[in-house]
Design a protein around this motif. Structure first.
Motif, PDB file in Angstrom:
ATOM      1  N   GLU A   1      46.573  42.068  49.130  1.00 53.25           N
ATOM      2  CA  GLU A   1      46.131  42.472  50.301  1.00 53.25           C
ATOM      3  C   GLU A   1      45.587  41.646  51.229  1.00 53.25           C
ATOM      4  O   GLU A   1      45.082  40.444  51.279  1.00 53.25           O
ATOM      5  CB  GLU A   1      44.354  43.877  49.498  1.00 53.25           C
TER       6      GLU A   1
ATOM      7  N   ASN B   1      45.171  46.967  55.665  1.00 52.11           N
ATOM      8  CA  ASN B   1      44.030  48.047  56.506  1.00 52.11           C
ATOM      9  C   ASN B   1      44.746  48.058  57.860  1.00 52.11           C
ATOM     10  O   ASN B   1      43.896  47.742  58.403  1.00 52.11           O
ATOM     11  CB  ASN B   1      42.354  46.867  55.670  1.00 52.11           C
TER      12      ASN B   1
ATOM     13  N   GLU C   1      46.813  50.529  54.108  1.00 57.10           N
ATOM     14  CA  GLU C   1      46.190  51.174  53.466  1.00 57.10           C
ATOM     15  C   GLU C   1      44.964  51.959  54.282  1.00 57.10           C
ATOM     16  O   GLU C   1      44.770  51.874  55.188  1.00 57.10           O
ATOM     17  CB  GLU C   1      45.214  49.982  52.888  1.00 57.10           C
TER      18      GLU C   1
ATOM     19  N   ASP D   1      42.928  54.121  50.307  1.00 53.54           N
ATOM     20  CA  ASP D   1      42.043  53.299  50.171  1.00 53.54           C
ATOM     21  C   ASP D   1      40.413  54.000  49.749  1.00 53.54           C
ATOM     22  O   ASP D   1      40.563  54.869  49.805  1.00 53.54           O
ATOM     23  CB  ASP D   1      41.649  52.788  51.393  1.00 53.54           C
TER      24      ASP D   1
ATOM     25  N   LYS E   1      43.835  53.578  45.797  1.00 54.70           N
ATOM     26  CA  LYS E   1      42.836  52.179  45.130  1.00 54.70           C
ATOM     27  C   LYS E   1      42.141  53.139  44.779  1.00 54.70           C
ATOM     28  O   LYS E   1      41.000  53.549  45.717  1.00 54.70           O
ATOM     29  CB  LYS E   1      42.976  51.786  46.463  1.00 54.70           C
TER      30      LYS E   1
ATOM     31  N   GLU F   1      40.207  48.767  41.844  1.00 51.93           N
ATOM     32  CA  GLU F   1      39.999  47.530  42.992  1.00 51.93           C
ATOM     33  C   GLU F   1      38.488  46.927  42.430  1.00 51.93           C
ATOM     34  O   GLU F   1      38.240  47.285  41.172  1.00 51.93           O
ATOM     35  CB  GLU F   1      39.212  48.188  43.917  1.00 51.93           C
TER      36      GLU F   1
HETATM   37 CA    CA Z   1      41.759  48.030  51.419  1.00 50.01          CA
END
Ligand code: CA
Ligand code: C2E
Ligand code: CA
Ligand code: CA
Length: 279
Positions: free
Chosen positions: A58, A116, A149, A179, A200, A236
């Motif tokens: 990420e 992101n 994401e 996310d 996620k 996560e």
């Molecule tokens: Ca993220």
């Protein structure tokens, strides 16, 4: 009493003014940061929970201020979003990630990188999905290497522009992750409205998984639901060996967290990859 009230009002306006001043200061510092290349993209490994092998990464934005201090996104992303600077910053992050992908050795060409994306970004007509597609094309990189994401917030604020952009990128082969799953009010609707590739699971669930049976049950339910919808679930915030074990027990195969590696510079990430493959 009247006097006090007036004083109170005075303080209130003063602190609002201070807040506005502080925000203006950050905005101008962010502009300088963009011009002077003070941003950096760090990469955190996303691993196979069973083998701990790195399968994705990420991308996480960092701001190295001129005084050398490293600033985390929580201190500037919101201001960047409000001021619209996030669009330029987001395009910069995207290009950085593409260059990073290009720099990976051939042995790592199955690794994808998650980026992101803020709702503001997709909502802006200054952001072009076509430019992103073309950029990857020019570099001869597959669009599958990029995972976008987004949060349910982005899904819920959809207008025609946002949904067309998401559809265009998805059709072009970009993959999408939802996310911070499970933290908002509309996580389930978000899944119903769009065909995500990854889910996620928010770190607030992972962190309690060894202590609270409710969290364990919720994570298990998310994973079952995810696989029913053909999504790959990523946990996560995995910090302990115990959490890794429980995640495997409830059927989660992919994870990310300090247990496997903190976000590091692109160069350090490559070093780790090399060590892992030779060791
Ligand atoms: Ca993220
Ligand atoms: P996020 O997308 O949920 O990213 C995960 C955050 O959790 C990262 O914080 C990461 O460093 C942290 N983290 C990873 N593993 C662990 C762990 O085991 N324990 C704990 N306690 N934390 C862990 P970071 O880098 O500070 O980023 C915070 C947020 O800022 C991100 O949350 C994301 O929403 C936003 N952000 C970061 N980079 C970008 C960017 O390029 N663009 C946009 N729009 N937002 C970004
Ligand atoms: Ca997250
Ligand atoms: Ca988050």
């Amino acid at each position: 009493v009247k006097n006090q009230g007036r004083n109170g009002f005075h303080y209130f306006t003063q602190s609002l003014q201070e807040l506005a001043d502080r925000k203006m200061k950050i905005i101008s510092e962010l502009r300088t940061a963009l011009q002077e290349n003070q941003f950096d993209v760090f990469y955190q490994p996303i691993v196979d929970l069973k083998t701990k092998e790195v399968i994705h990464a990420e991308a996480l934005l960092r701001w190295r201020r001129h005084d050398g201090v490293l600033i985390l996104p929580e201190h500037f992303i919101e201001v960047a979003e409000d001021s619209g600077l996030i669009i330029e910053m987001g395009d910069w992050v995207f290009r950085q990630v593409c260059q990073f992908l290009l720099s990976l050795p051939a042995s790592a060409n199955n690794i994808s990188v998650g980026i992101n994306v803020s709702a503001t970004q997709f909502n802006s007509n200054k952001h072009s999905a076509l430019n992103w597609i073309e950029y990857l094309h020019e570099l001869n990189l597959s669009t599958e290497r990029v995972i976008l994401e987004i949060t349910e917030h982005t899904m819920m604020n959809q207008n025609a522009r946002v949904s067309q952009k998401i559809a265009l990128l998805h059709e072009a082969g970009f993959r999408f992750a939802i996310d911070d799953f499970g933290t908002g009010y509309s996580s389930l609707s978000a899944l119903r409205n769009f065909n995500f590739d990854f889910l996620k699971i928010d770190s607030s669930f992972t962190s309690q998984i060894g202590r609270a049976s409710a969290d364990r049950a919720l994570v298990q339910a998310m994973i079952t639901m995810g696989s029913g919808l053909n999504l790959q679930s990523i946990a996560e915030g995995v910090e302990t060996e115990e959490q890794r074990q429980i995640l495997l027990d409830v059927g989660c195969q992919i994870g990310q967290g300090y247990l496997f590696g903190r976000p590091v510079s692109g160069a350090d990430f490559q070093k780790h990859l090399k060590e892992a493959s030779s060791g």
